[in-house]
Scaffold this motif. Structure first.
Motif, PDB file in Angstrom:
ATOM      1  N   LYS A 272      26.474  86.736 -14.751  1.00 62.39           N
ATOM      2  CA  LYS A 272      25.707  86.897 -13.516  1.00 62.39           C
ATOM      3  C   LYS A 272      24.301  86.402 -13.801  1.00 62.39           C
ATOM      4  O   LYS A 272      23.492  87.089 -14.417  1.00 62.39           O
ATOM      5  CB  LYS A 272      25.700  88.361 -13.080  1.00 62.39           C
ATOM      6  CG  LYS A 272      27.068  88.867 -12.642  1.00 62.39           C
ATOM      7  CD  LYS A 272      27.009  90.303 -12.173  1.00 62.39           C
ATOM      8  CE  LYS A 272      28.385  90.770 -11.714  1.00 62.39           C
ATOM      9  NZ  LYS A 272      28.375  92.181 -11.260  1.00 62.39           N
ATOM     10  N   GLY A 273      24.047  85.156 -13.398  1.00 62.14           N
ATOM     11  CA  GLY A 273      22.775  84.533 -13.698  1.00 62.14           C
ATOM     12  C   GLY A 273      22.934  83.044 -13.864  1.00 62.14           C
ATOM     13  O   GLY A 273      23.820  82.431 -13.252  1.00 62.14           O
ATOM     14  N   ARG A 297      19.865  83.287 -18.351  1.00 58.23           N
ATOM     15  CA  ARG A 297      18.996  84.105 -17.502  1.00 58.23           C
ATOM     16  C   ARG A 297      19.868  85.066 -16.713  1.00 58.23           C
ATOM     17  O   ARG A 297      20.777  84.657 -15.990  1.00 58.23           O
ATOM     18  CB  ARG A 297      18.183  83.230 -16.541  1.00 58.23           C
ATOM     19  CG  ARG A 297      17.257  82.244 -17.227  1.00 58.23           C
ATOM     20  CD  ARG A 297      16.468  81.436 -16.210  1.00 58.23           C
ATOM     21  NE  ARG A 297      15.634  80.436 -16.859  1.00 58.23           N
ATOM     22  CZ  ARG A 297      16.045  79.197 -17.138  1.00 58.23           C
ATOM     23  NH1 ARG A 297      17.298  78.827 -16.826  1.00 58.23           N
ATOM     24  NH2 ARG A 297      15.240  78.337 -17.736  1.00 58.23           N
ATOM     25  N   SER A 298      19.608  86.353 -16.847  1.00 57.72           N
ATOM     26  CA  SER A 298      20.402  87.372 -16.158  1.00 57.72           C
ATOM     27  C   SER A 298      19.809  87.700 -14.795  1.00 57.72           C
ATOM     28  O   SER A 298      18.592  87.873 -14.648  1.00 57.72           O
ATOM     29  CB  SER A 298      20.468  88.645 -16.997  1.00 57.72           C
ATOM     30  OG  SER A 298      21.041  89.704 -16.261  1.00 57.72           O
ATOM     31  N   THR A 299      20.682  87.809 -13.803  1.00 62.30           N
ATOM     32  CA  THR A 299      20.280  88.315 -12.490  1.00 62.30           C
ATOM     33  C   THR A 299      20.994  89.633 -12.196  1.00 62.30           C
ATOM     34  O   THR A 299      20.969  90.111 -11.062  1.00 62.30           O
ATOM     35  CB  THR A 299      20.618  87.296 -11.392  1.00 62.30           C
ATOM     36  OG1 THR A 299      22.033  87.023 -11.427  1.00 62.30           O
ATOM     37  CG2 THR A 299      19.844  86.006 -11.595  1.00 62.30           C
ATOM     38  N   ALA A 300      21.623  90.215 -13.225  1.00 62.50           N
ATOM     39  CA  ALA A 300      22.394  91.443 -13.055  1.00 62.50           C
ATOM     40  C   ALA A 300      21.499  92.673 -13.191  1.00 62.50           C
ATOM     41  O   ALA A 300      20.417  92.617 -13.770  1.00 62.50           O
ATOM     42  CB  ALA A 300      23.513  91.493 -14.090  1.00 62.50           C
ATOM     43  N   ARG A 301      22.005  93.784 -12.689  1.00 62.60           N
ATOM     44  CA  ARG A 301      21.287  95.050 -12.789  1.00 62.60           C
ATOM     45  C   ARG A 301      21.740  95.871 -13.992  1.00 62.60           C
ATOM     46  O   ARG A 301      21.170  96.922 -14.265  1.00 62.60           O
ATOM     47  CB  ARG A 301      21.490  95.852 -11.511  1.00 62.60           C
ATOM     48  CG  ARG A 301      20.892  95.192 -10.268  1.00 62.60           C
ATOM     49  CD  ARG A 301      21.099  96.070  -9.049  1.00 62.60           C
ATOM     50  NE  ARG A 301      20.503  95.461  -7.841  1.00 62.60           N
ATOM     51  CZ  ARG A 301      20.530  96.029  -6.648  1.00 62.60           C
ATOM     52  NH1 ARG A 301      21.141  97.213  -6.491  1.00 62.60           N
ATOM     53  NH2 ARG A 301      19.982  95.426  -5.618  1.00 62.60           N
ATOM     54  N   LYS A 302      22.791  95.395 -14.672  1.00 58.69           N
ATOM     55  CA  LYS A 302      23.317  96.098 -15.840  1.00 58.69           C
ATOM     56  C   LYS A 302      23.406  95.124 -17.014  1.00 58.69           C
ATOM     57  O   LYS A 302      23.437  93.901 -16.811  1.00 58.69           O
ATOM     58  CB  LYS A 302      24.711  96.669 -15.538  1.00 58.69           C
ATOM     59  CG  LYS A 302      24.730  97.729 -14.447  1.00 58.69           C
ATOM     60  CD  LYS A 302      26.154  98.242 -14.235  1.00 58.69           C
ATOM     61  CE  LYS A 302      26.206  99.301 -13.147  1.00 58.69           C
ATOM     62  NZ  LYS A 302      27.603  99.803 -12.936  1.00 58.69           N
ATOM     63  N   PRO A 303      23.453  95.647 -18.239  1.00 62.28           N
ATOM     64  CA  PRO A 303      23.655  94.765 -19.395  1.00 62.28           C
ATOM     65  C   PRO A 303      24.991  94.028 -19.287  1.00 62.28           C
ATOM     66  O   PRO A 303      25.967  94.560 -18.747  1.00 62.28           O
ATOM     67  CB  PRO A 303      23.651  95.728 -20.586  1.00 62.28           C
ATOM     68  CG  PRO A 303      22.949  96.946 -20.097  1.00 62.28           C
ATOM     69  CD  PRO A 303      23.261  97.055 -18.637  1.00 62.28           C
TER      70      PRO A 303
END
Length: 380
Positions: A272-273, A297-303
């Motif tokens: 997710k990213g 690059r992460s766009t997630a709300r969790k690891p």
């Protein structure tokens, strides 16, 4: 560097002949050495081993049981294991106390040729040989011709006190053992060996456990869902050693993006990213290397647990391409994190792959999904 084939040389043959003569005074050592060394310098490694097996066949007793007694009497003590649980190197051709190492390959080949007509005697001899050098090649013709009888014995050997013998149970019955006879019946249906692997996957020896992992990886090439299910079921409450074994057994399936295997390891979700891949140069030469730079690059709300690999689509002799997946990184990407990864990829030739000039594509794979690519031109 000394050529690999020279691990079997005239000194190897002479020392083997001396130990066989000690074990059986009637042994025709002169004839054995003459036949085993004929044109030796012009032979490659396997051909040298097979020629020595021919010489054994010509000079050992006609009675197979007696011949096996001679072989066993000529052997050095079993190979010791080092502090890491690995066997002492086979590079020493023959020990002063008896035959060990690569020379035993020829002895195993002799047993394989003659033993299909006397399986119990052959297996008893291989039990001794594998403790001085692996008998994984020699046992395969016996499995092919007498599967039920041999697999029954292997079922008893899973509790043998010798880790060399326990490893033979797994390694000798691998469906697609490199250098070995392919066991086509087990390629089609691996179920006869699964009880053996189940008994050995928690073996105290890492030497044995690594063989089990490679055996499962063999099975995965033809029955990926079976191995994915095995991993899922046996990961439950798995101790650290078993978890490491299952991870090694999953390596090809993870590289190929096999969804059930990725799910078993918690890697089912794609990134997710965003992911980018750049190379250090648009051109490279055979024998050099090239740099890979990856930005995640992460766009997630969790690891996110990520397996980041890359595939190089090598140019083939006919102008087509063939992808080879290489391990990259295993990481946890935090919410909103940007991570930069770097690696050098070698373009030096290896024995299993010839590098041809042309346009090579490199694609970046995150949890088995190709997300980015770059290209370079390879020249000789």
């Amino acid at each position: 560097m000394e050529p690999f084939k020279n691990l079997i040389n005239r000194d190897t043959v002479a020392a083997t002949g001396a130990h066989l003569k000690r074990a059986w005074p009637r042994f025709d050592r002169k004839r054995f050495e003459a036949q085993a060394t004929e044109g030796l310098e012009g032979l490659e490694f396997k051909s040298r081993a097979m020629q020595m097996a021919d010489a054994l066949q010509a000079t050992l007793p006609d009675d197979f049981a007696q011949a096996c007694d001679v072989l066993q009497a000529s052997l050095a003590p079993p190979l010791a294991l080092d502090a890491k649980g690995e066997p002492v190197s086979h590079s020493a051709a023959v020990a002063a106390t008896g035959v060990a190492g690569w020379a035993v390959w020829s002895m195993g080949e002799f047993v394989a040729r003659r033993g299909v007509r006397d399986v119990p005697t052959a297996l008893a001899c291989l039990h001794a040989l594998t403790q001085r050098f692996t008998a994984e090649f020699a046992i395969r013709p016996l499995i092919q011709h007498h599967p039920a009888q041999v697999l029954d014995t292997l079922g008893q050997w899973v509790s043998d006190p010798s880790p060399h013998v326990r490893r033979l149970v797994s390694e000798g019955s691998r469906p697609r053992l490199p250098w070995g006879l392919r066991l086509q019946a087990l390629v089609a249906d691996p179920s006869p060996t699964l009880p053996l692997l189940r008994a050995l996957q928690d073996d105290p020896s890492s030497y044995v456990r690594r063989s089990v992992a490679n055996h499962l990886n063999d099975i995965a090439k033809d029955h990926p869902d079976l191995v994915a299910g095995w991993v899922r079921d046996h990961l439950i409450d798995a101790p650290g050693e078993r978890s490491a074994l299952l991870r090694h057994a999953s390596r090809s399936l993870i590289k190929s993006g096999h969804a059930p295997t990725l799910a078993a390891w918690g890697l089912a979700s794609g990134l997710k990213g965003e992911a980018t891949l750049t190379l250090s140069s648009s051109r490279a030469a055979v024998g050099a290397d090239i740099g890979l730079s990856v930005v995640l690059r992460s766009t997630a709300r969790k690891p996110q647990l990520l397996e980041v690999d890359y595939a190089v689509h090598h140019v083939r002799a006919n102008g087509g391409t063939s992808p080879k997946v290489f391990k990259g990184w295993k990481l946890s990407l935090a919410p909103g994190e940007e991570r930069v990864l770097a690696k050098r990829h070698s373009l030096r030739p290896v024995t299993t792959r010839t590098l041809y000039p042309g346009r090579h594509v490199v694609d970046l794979r995150v949890n088995g999904v190709a997300l980015a690519e770059a290209t370079f031109l390879l020249s000789v």
